[in-house]
Write a protein that holds these residues in place. Structure first.
Motif, PDB file in Angstrom:
ATOM      1  N   GLN A 357       0.733  -1.056  -0.320  1.00 29.86           N
ATOM      2  CA  GLN A 357       0.252  -0.264   0.015  1.00 29.86           C
ATOM      3  C   GLN A 357       0.883   1.377   0.274  1.00 29.86           C
ATOM      4  N   LYS A 359       1.040   3.952   1.479  1.00 31.72           N
ATOM      5  CA  LYS A 359       1.872   4.938   2.582  1.00 31.72           C
ATOM      6  C   LYS A 359       1.988   3.852   3.738  1.00 31.72           C
ATOM      7  N   MET A 469      -4.238  -0.164   7.782  1.00 27.79           N
ATOM      8  CA  MET A 469      -5.419   1.070   6.909  1.00 27.79           C
ATOM      9  C   MET A 469      -6.178   2.371   8.437  1.00 27.79           C
ATOM     10  N   GLY A 473      -5.195   6.620   8.464  1.00 29.93           N
ATOM     11  CA  GLY A 473      -6.484   6.963   8.444  1.00 29.93           C
ATOM     12  C   GLY A 473      -7.559   6.743   7.846  1.00 29.93           C
ATOM     13  N   GLU A 474      -7.282   5.621   7.417  1.00 28.81           N
ATOM     14  CA  GLU A 474      -8.133   4.950   5.943  1.00 28.81           C
ATOM     15  C   GLU A 474      -8.767   3.565   6.472  1.00 28.81           C
ATOM     16  N   THR A 477     -15.129   2.048   5.596  1.00 30.69           N
ATOM     17  CA  THR A 477     -16.010   3.804   5.847  1.00 30.69           C
ATOM     18  C   THR A 477     -18.272   2.722   5.527  1.00 30.69           C
ATOM     19  N   LYS A 480     -17.405   1.801   1.662  1.00 32.22           N
ATOM     20  CA  LYS A 480     -16.278   2.071   1.096  1.00 32.22           C
ATOM     21  C   LYS A 480     -14.989   1.015   2.004  1.00 32.22           C
ATOM     22  N   ASP A 481     -14.446  -0.540   1.580  1.00 28.65           N
ATOM     23  CA  ASP A 481     -13.513  -1.315   1.955  1.00 28.65           C
ATOM     24  C   ASP A 481     -12.791  -2.031   1.504  1.00 28.65           C
TER      25      ASP A 481
END
Length: 697
Positions: A357, A359, A469, A473-474, A477, A480-481
């Motif tokens: 990923q 980040k 994650m 900060g992700e 929601t 969204k996943d």
């Protein structure tokens, strides 16, 4: 009621893919039924027949709609019309609601002797043919094709998933006029491209399926039956063999043929040396062949082919498919043989070039994190040094096969191939098994990893992704996943509950500390709280899904028992105890809620024995005894005894509230009694919020 006639509506087109075909089959009955109902045309059950080249609806339909004569009473006449006889707003509103003009309202006396206005509407019967014509055209246009782009053909703008070539639409022996794009309906269908090519007349809907069968076409239910019977025959002939027919592939095969023939092919014996997982995936995903396993569960050379050609050409069909499978399996064998030449450490080092990923770094960094996290999990789960060492070794190589040729070609076999490569490299069976299983559970109902080492690596892998994650900060929601964190959380909870037995809070902290060591900046404490709340929320939902009452889940969730195995055991014990003695628990919950409301934590729990009356002394002694019993039972994970100890407080707390005025004017007595309630409430603190079980009045 008017007469009924058989109705047929068939859309014929170029071969449709299986997924949109099945989706259309689900849509058609509702579209047709809703259209008939809206038009007021009576009908029978609606049946759908499908093949790769057609969608057909069969039903019985009335020859005309029922004539309608409606009479509706409106407001009183003196309200509907003014003194000059002009309609008022009340009359106009009523008329508009009934679909007529206010001047058409009729005034007459009703049975109560008062004069009202009435709206009368007569709708004559309408013939079915024009209604069906309009319905068929609208149904074709209304079919939706999610994930598939519709096509255009000819010079018109109408679209369909594949070009439409014919429409057969009949009411009895009469053609229903339908036009879509440049295709006009008639009374002919088309048969199998090889077994019954060309047009075939359908004299009436009742003859439709017989005409199709004579032209080499079977409906979807008959095709499925023929395939099932053919497979069963093969299994009998091969003496206890089992044909693997995954539902998704079987559904697709059913929708790839119109006249199925179940045949048996064979591949070369040398391919049995290749892991059966990639052999089977190659056959299933690339060619839709069904592999066969013997009575001992070993892959056989034989495989099932469902053909769509002339049955008398079976030998030629089998030969052609054997040639195809030979090429496919040679590729799989080549990938596997080449991968065996590369050391696992070499594969692992290549993970530095694979992003996990943006980040969170590379897959190699993830591999390093889950290796460290696996040790932390092993320590919390107290699995022993040998298992901890094997789990760490498995975590070290868990992601190595992601860059192997076999996994690049057969992505669903990640982990599985890593297990084979680990065994070939001399790793222990425990390590290989853990590598193979660490993606489990992959979906609802999937099996957990086979051994404890695999469970540790699976939790490390999933928890690393979840923690990472959240750290950047992700979190997931509502809509969204992308990293399937909810599914991973459920997997973590299930493994901790069924196999490892430990809590998740220390594991979350360990996972986040590894990201902090990697240099990722975030608030460790706040993020840890957020991840734990996320996992706890999944656990609560799982408990509710397991039919544990909502208030019981809420009560246990408010306590300090959070290890998944203990959480579910306590919730089930509390549920069972309440069901067996609802009155005791209702009264105890009500008393607890009252005590909790009065208690003042700032005063502490130390009471002055000299100020206690009989009821107070009884409650104090019962609370101390219950606290000791609850503590011991929690340590022993004996949750039935925990609940029993709490239930024993019902009588003393009831007597206390009956005999004692808590809010006495004497400050010393009042505060001493509040401290006693604090002591009573503290018995429940580590268990559950019993007040949540009190019925709301």
């Amino acid at each position: 009621m008017s007469d009924t006639r058989d109705f047929l509506f068939e859309i014929g087109c170029e071969e449709m893919p299986s997924a949109p075909l099945m989706n259309a089959v689900r849509q058609l009955p509702k579209l047709v039924a809703d259209g008939l109902d809206a038009a007021g045309l009576a009908h029978g059950d609606i049946r759908v027949l499908s093949t790769p080249r057609r969608l057909a609806v069969l039903s019985t339909v009335a020859t005309e709609t029922e004539a309608v004569h409606e009479v509706k009473r409106g407001p009183a006449a003196n309200i509907a019309f003014d003194a000059e006889g002009n309609p008022t707003k009340a009359a106009e509103g009523f008329a508009r609601k009934c679909g007529i003009n206010a001047t058409e309202l009729v005034r007459r006396e009703d049975t109560d002797g008062r004069e009202y206005v009435f709206a009368e509407r007569s709708v004559p019967a309408a013939p079915a043919l024009p209604i069906l014509s309009d319905l068929c055209e609208k149904t074709i246009a209304a079919l939706e094709w999610p994930n598939y782009r519709s096509q255009r053909w000819g010079t018109t703008h109408e679209t369909f998933v594949r070009p439409i070539r014919w429409i057969c639409s009949l009411l009895g022996d009469e053609v229903v006029p339908v036009r879509y794009a440049d295709v006009v309906s008639g009374n002919t269908t088309r048969g199998h491209r090889v077994l019954g090519p060309g047009e075939h007349v359908v004299a009436e809907p009742a003859r439709y399926e017989a005409v199709l069968e004579a032209a080499g076409v079977l409906g979807d239910e008959r095709r499925r039956q023929v395939i099932a019977e053919g497979i069963a025959k093969i299994e009998r002939e091969l003496q206890g063999a089992h044909v693997d027919t995954p539902k998704k592939v079987l559904d697709e095969v059913v929708n790839l043929c119109e006249w199925p023939s179940v045949l048996v092919g064979r591949f070369d014996e040398e391919f049995l040396k290749v892991p059966h997982e990639i052999i089977c995936e190659s056959m299933l995903s690339n060619q839709r062949y069904f592999p066969i396993y013997d009575a001992d569960g070993k892959l056989m050379r034989e495989f099932v082919v469902v053909a769509n050609g002339r049955p008398e050409c079976a030998d030629t069909i089998i030969d052609g498919n054997e040639r195809v499978v030979r090429a496919r399996l040679y590729d799989a064998k080549f990938f596997y043989d080449e991968d065996l030449k590369i050391p696992l450490e070499e594969f692992r080092s290549r993970l530095a070039d694979v992003a996990f990923q943006e980040k969170l770094g590379t897959v190699l960094q993830k591999s390093e994190r889950i290796e460290d996290l696996a040790l932390a999990i092993a320590h919390e789960a107290r699995v022993g040094a040998h298992a901890a060492s094997d789990a760490q070794r498995a975590a070290h190589f868990a992601k190595a096969d992601l860059v192997s040729s076999a996994v690049i070609e057969f992505t669903s076999q990640q982990g599985v191939m890593g297990g084979y490569y680990a065994l070939a490299a001399g790793e222990s069976p425990e390590v290989a098994s853990a590598i193979r299983d660490h993606y489990r559970p992959r979906f609802a109902g999937d099996e957990l990893p086979e051994n404890i080492e695999g469970c540790i690596v699976a939790v490390a892998d999933k928890l690393d992704t979840i923690a990472g994650m959240f750290a950047i900060g992700e979190p997931p929601t509502g809509s969204k996943d992308p990293y399937a964190l909810r599914r991973s959380a459920i997997g973590v909870i299930n493994i901790l509950r069924e196999r490892l037995g430990c809590a998740f809070e220390p594991l979350v902290k360990a996972a986040l500390e590894l990201f902090a060591e990697q240099g990722i900046a975030f608030d460790l404490e706040a993020t840890s709280d957020a991840v734990c709340a996320f996992l706890k929320g999944r656990m609560e939902q799982m408990a509710r899904d397991a039919k544990i009452p909502v208030d019981v889940v809420a009560a246990v969730s408010a306590g300090s028992v959070s290890a998944p195995a203990d959480f579910f055991a306590l919730a089930q014990a509390l549920r069972d105890a309440r069901e067996s003695d609802p009155e005791t628990f209702e009264n105890l919950a009500t008393a607890y809620a009252r005590a909790s409301h009065l208690a003042d934590g700032k005063l502490g729990c130390d009471v002055d024995e000299a100020l206690l009356g009989d009821a107070e002394r009884e409650l104090a002694e019962a609370s101390d005894a219950a606290a000791a019993s609850v503590s011991q039972a929690l340590a022993e994970r004996d949750f039935a005894s925990v609940i029993s100890a709490l239930a024993g407080l019902r009588a003393p707390i009831d007597r206390f509230f009956e005999d004692v005025m808590v809010m006495d004017e004497d400050l010393r007595l009042r505060e001493n009694r509040l401290r006693l309630l604090n002591r009573f409430e503290a018995v429940f603190a580590d268990v559950a919020d019993m007040g949540a079980l009190a019925k709301k009045k």
